[in-house]
Enzyme design. Sequence first.
Site, PDB file in Angstrom:
ATOM      1  N   SER A 158     -14.857 -37.274 -43.089  1.00 47.88           N
ATOM      2  CA  SER A 158     -15.093 -38.662 -43.481  1.00 47.88           C
ATOM      3  C   SER A 158     -16.002 -38.664 -44.697  1.00 47.88           C
ATOM      4  CB  SER A 158     -15.753 -39.431 -42.328  1.00 47.88           C
ATOM      5  OG  SER A 158     -16.070 -40.756 -42.717  1.00 47.88           O
ATOM      6  N   TYR A 167     -22.383 -40.006 -35.590  1.00 49.82           N
ATOM      7  CA  TYR A 167     -21.087 -39.804 -36.241  1.00 49.82           C
ATOM      8  C   TYR A 167     -21.259 -39.107 -37.586  1.00 49.82           C
ATOM      9  CZ  TYR A 167     -16.607 -41.068 -38.440  1.00 49.82           C
ATOM     10  OH  TYR A 167     -15.398 -41.029 -39.080  1.00 49.82           O
TER      11      TYR A 167
END
Length: 256
Positions: free
Chosen positions: A138, A152
């Site tokens: 990401s 995350y």
Amino acid sequence: MTGRLKDKVALIVGSAHGIGKGIAQRFAEEDAKLVLADTEVEAGQAAADEFGAVFIRTDISQLADAEAAVALALDHHGRLDIMVQNAGIYPWQLLENTSPEDWDRVMAVNLRGTFNAARAALVPMKAQHFGRMLFTSSITGPHVTSPGHGHYSATKAGINGLIRSAALEFSGYGITVNGVEPGNILTEAIQLHRGAAYIKNMEDSIPLGRLGSPRDVANAFLFLASDDASYITGTTIIVDGGQLLPEGKDFRLLPP
């Protein structure tokens, strides 16, 4: 172009919805033989039926589940050429409210799951002296972050480190290891949980003026899985519509 993955066997973990399902669709269009894995049995089986694949329920945080998914690919097709680990969770939670158990769960799925997938896929890929290991990272973590995504962000930054280490260690086995870093992608989850105001705000921060689609991300995975990327390893492709480029929103002052 079609047939770029003809006769290649691909295992896609986290393929019931969103980006993972988009990868499965794109690989199916290019004639890959698919094995789909996910914790969501009904949706995962439906995706497998749609793309002519086999399905196995898989909790990628468990090494035994990762090994079972690889074994299914070998049982059905006799080899494993491509492994995509896309499964991940991203509960919104400020660090001050995150318990060690909360932290460990995100680490288990996102980061340990990536390790488990790599370990399980390594066995057949090493034996056949060929493989493509691909991971969903990401832009959140390696480049940017936002409140509520501490765990995350840490996992995605960790995935990028693991990609480089695995690429180096597995290079002698004919295995390449790469990843894709999506920006804001318009998935079912985003539409359901974030709403129109969030989507509009994100669109305004992206130079190309829209959120990405799962297919946008899947196209990057397809490239890395194909023979076109045979000399690429240890890196990631950013798919974000230019989101990381501007220092602010003054790019909106540019003429169309």
